[in-house]
Design a protein around this motif. Structure first.
Motif, short mmCIF file in Angstrom:
data_model
loop_
_atom_site.label_atom_id
_atom_site.label_comp_id
_atom_site.label_asym_id
_atom_site.label_seq_id
_atom_site.Cartn_x
_atom_site.Cartn_y
_atom_site.Cartn_z
N ALA A 87 2.69 5.98 7.07
CA ALA A 87 1.36 5.62 7.00
C ALA A 87 1.15 4.51 6.12
O ALA A 87 0.25 3.50 6.12
N SER A 88 2.07 4.70 4.85
CA SER A 88 2.36 3.60 4.15
C SER A 88 2.47 2.02 4.40
O SER A 88 2.20 0.93 4.30
N ALA A 89 3.57 2.15 5.32
CA ALA A 89 4.23 1.04 5.90
C ALA A 89 3.31 0.24 6.88
O ALA A 89 3.07 -0.98 6.79
N GLU A 90 2.56 1.13 7.49
CA GLU A 90 1.31 0.63 8.71
C GLU A 90 0.32 -0.10 7.80
O GLU A 90 -0.05 -1.11 8.13
N ALA A 91 0.03 0.57 6.65
CA ALA A 91 -1.02 -0.06 5.92
C ALA A 91 -0.58 -1.40 5.32
O ALA A 91 -1.43 -2.35 5.05
N THR A 92 0.49 -1.33 4.51
CA THR A 92 1.12 -2.56 3.97
C THR A 92 1.17 -3.82 5.00
O THR A 92 0.91 -4.94 4.56
N TYR A 93 1.84 -3.57 6.24
CA TYR A 93 1.86 -4.50 7.22
C TYR A 93 0.59 -5.10 7.52
O TYR A 93 0.19 -6.41 7.57
N LYS A 94 -0.47 -4.23 7.94
CA LYS A 94 -1.85 -4.53 8.03
C LYS A 94 -2.62 -5.31 7.42
O LYS A 94 -3.18 -6.21 7.30
N ALA A 95 -2.55 -5.00 5.95
CA ALA A 95 -2.87 -5.55 4.64
C ALA A 95 -2.53 -7.01 4.56
O ALA A 95 -3.26 -7.85 3.75
N GLU A 130 6.19 -1.83 15.24
CA GLU A 130 6.03 -0.26 15.86
C GLU A 130 6.25 0.76 14.73
O GLU A 130 7.14 0.39 13.86
N PHE A 131 5.46 1.85 14.41
CA PHE A 131 5.07 2.46 13.32
C PHE A 131 5.69 4.00 13.96
O PHE A 131 4.99 4.25 14.74
N ARG A 132 6.87 4.74 13.44
CA ARG A 132 7.23 5.73 14.12
C ARG A 132 7.93 6.83 12.97
O ARG A 132 8.60 6.37 12.08
N VAL A 174 0.74 -1.19 -0.01
CA VAL A 174 -0.06 -0.06 0.01
C VAL A 174 0.80 1.28 -0.01
O VAL A 174 1.83 1.45 0.72
N ASN A 175 0.46 2.20 -0.87
CA ASN A 175 1.32 3.18 -1.12
C ASN A 175 0.43 4.63 -1.02
O ASN A 175 -0.37 4.76 -1.82
N HIS A 176 0.93 5.33 -0.08
CA HIS A 176 0.21 6.95 -0.11
C HIS A 176 1.08 7.53 -1.04
O HIS A 176 2.23 7.42 -1.33
N ALA A 177 0.48 8.75 -1.56
CA ALA A 177 1.18 9.72 -2.51
C ALA A 177 2.37 10.20 -2.02
O ALA A 177 2.40 10.57 -0.80
N GLY A 178 3.61 10.18 -2.77
CA GLY A 178 4.82 10.73 -2.43
C GLY A 178 5.94 9.83 -2.10
O GLY A 178 6.95 10.04 -1.94
N VAL A 179 5.48 8.75 -1.72
CA VAL A 179 6.30 7.86 -1.46
C VAL A 179 6.91 7.19 -2.74
O VAL A 179 6.48 7.15 -3.73
N GLY A 214 9.92 3.70 3.95
CA GLY A 214 9.03 3.86 2.83
C GLY A 214 7.84 3.14 2.81
O GLY A 214 7.21 3.38 4.05
N ASN A 215 7.33 2.42 2.04
CA ASN A 215 6.06 1.63 2.08
C ASN A 215 6.14 0.25 2.99
O ASN A 215 5.34 -0.45 3.09
N GLY A 216 7.47 0.00 3.73
CA GLY A 216 7.30 -1.05 4.69
C GLY A 216 7.60 -2.31 4.03
O GLY A 216 7.53 -3.46 4.94
N VAL A 217 7.90 -2.44 2.69
CA VAL A 217 8.19 -3.94 2.13
C VAL A 217 9.14 -4.83 2.89
O VAL A 217 8.91 -5.98 3.10
N VAL A 218 10.61 -3.87 3.20
CA VAL A 218 11.38 -4.84 3.69
C VAL A 218 11.12 -5.19 5.18
O VAL A 218 11.28 -6.48 5.47
N GLY A 219 10.68 -4.16 5.82
CA GLY A 219 10.38 -4.95 7.32
C GLY A 219 9.10 -5.84 7.42
O GLY A 219 9.33 -6.58 8.29
N THR A 220 8.30 -5.76 6.48
CA THR A 220 7.16 -6.61 6.40
C THR A 220 7.70 -7.88 5.88
O THR A 220 7.18 -9.04 6.53
#
Length: 375
Positions: A269-277, A285-287, A204-209, A241-247
């Protein structure tokens, strides 16, 4: 910086005496000169103010700043204090916050990302009325035909100024009869196969990522060479970024505690959405913050990092150097920093200087994955 209302002392954040990059440019100066002739009444909104130069100059008008950058927000606080202005004089919002319901003056510092500009203009458009003053600003190389078409489509008839010191202004006249549309962001897609635990998963990507509509080739290369992180380990996806690596790490090792951190509100916000999706088990944790600021010394087992090498339009390794030093501080003895980067950037030299070691894990003609161990 000289403004129509006096001199300002400004700095980027974090303030580094060795940094020769200014906290403003000719486009900020051009806009402020133009505003001498503009009645700044009602709700003044400043979008994309990079280091707080615009809202610091306009603080007497109680502006609202909207930014995607934690560092820009902290720079704004510091610059307001530096010039004797109370922080409360300026309303600080992020791109993830609800925008003001009514906007009488909209000032836009054109961002590097066209998607972020589209997303934010669409979010702000409902608050714009026929008497709203809309002025954009940017360097000539940042303003393209596509930029003007966005203003025209979302706000109304648009024209540009003559260039001054390689900067240009954008003037849009709000069209109340124009169509309003919801932002198309965030954008989701399925990842390709053959990239480890996240193969076929949703991102999941929010604009600008960075690379919001596809998996960038550097991250793809990194995903094919991640370390074995099995066991209860504290892992940081630094500059997530969008959290793909951490996920990917969390999927491979449900016992890991993963911290996703980035200075971009859109990215976290993208990383958290990717993780939850992806219904990832385990703890995360998202910071939003300045690197690993606030993470205790010696508390981390593994840091994964794909550092940026641009600060807006400037090419610099300053951010990477700060990230590497931050990682060294936060890692426990024996903890590891894994970095992916373009081969030509020579990160191995910086890692050897900071850690005393650097190992090439994998490489191709364009990218390298490097490993450094905290002694």
């Amino acid at each position: 910086m000289t403004t129509p209302w006096g001199e300002l002392t400004l700095a980027r954040f974090p303030d580094d005496p060795r940094d020769r990059l200014r906290a403003w440019d000719a486009s900020d100066e051009y806009l402020l000169r133009h505003l001498r002739e503009v009645p700044l009444s009602g709700t003044v909104v400043v979008l994309g103010d990079r280091w707080g130069a615009l809202v610091t100059a306009l603080a007497a008008h109680g502006p609202t700043q909207i930014t995607d950058s934690y560092l820009s927000q902290e720079a704004t606080r510091a610059n307001l204090a530096r010039n004797g202005v109370e922080t409360g004089a300026v309303r600080l919002l992020t791109t993830q916050d609800p925008p003001p319901g009514r906007i009488d003056v909209l000032l836009v510092r054109v961002p590097k990302s066209l998607a972020l500009l589209e997303d934010q203009l669409l979010r702000l458009a409902p608050g714009v009325h026929e008497d709203t003053v809309v002025v954009g600003t940017g360097m000539v190389k940042e303003i393209h035909t596509s930029t003007l078409k966005l203003f025209e489509r979302i706000i109304g008839p648009t024209r540009t100024s003559l260039a001054e010191k390689k900067a240009r202004l954008i003037f849009s006249t709000p069209d109340p009869s124009g169509e309003t549309a919801a932002t198309p962001w965030p954008y989701s897609y399925a990842l390709p196969e053959g990239i480890g635990p996240v193969s076929g998963r949703t991102v999941v990507n929010h604009a600008g990522v960075f690379c919001a509509d596809r998996l960038d080739i550097g991250t793809r290369f990194f995903l094919g060479h991640l370390p074995d992180s099995r066991g209860g380990r504290r892992v940081v996806d630094l500059g997530c970024g969008n959290g793909v690596v951490g996920t990917a790490v969390a999927l491979a090792n449900p016992e890991a505690e993963v911290l996703f951190v980035d200075e971009s509100f859109q990215a976290v916000a993208s990383a958290e959405a990717t993780y939850k999706a992806n219904d990832v088990p385990g703890h995360a944790e998202f910071r939003v913050g300045d690197g690993l600021s606030g993470v205790p010394d010696g508390s981390v087992d593994l840091v994964l990092n794909n550092p940026p090498f641009h600060s807006h339009q400037a090419t610099t390794d300053a951010t990477a150097r700060r990230m590497f030093a931050d990682a060294r501080r936060a890692l426990r003895p024996g903890g590891e920093l894994w970095v992916v980067g373009n081969r030509h950037l020579g990160y191995h030299v910086t890692l050897r200087r900071l850690f005393g070691n650097s190992e090439l894990v994998a490489g191709d003609p364009k990218f390298v994955v490097l490993r450094a161990v905290r002694k």
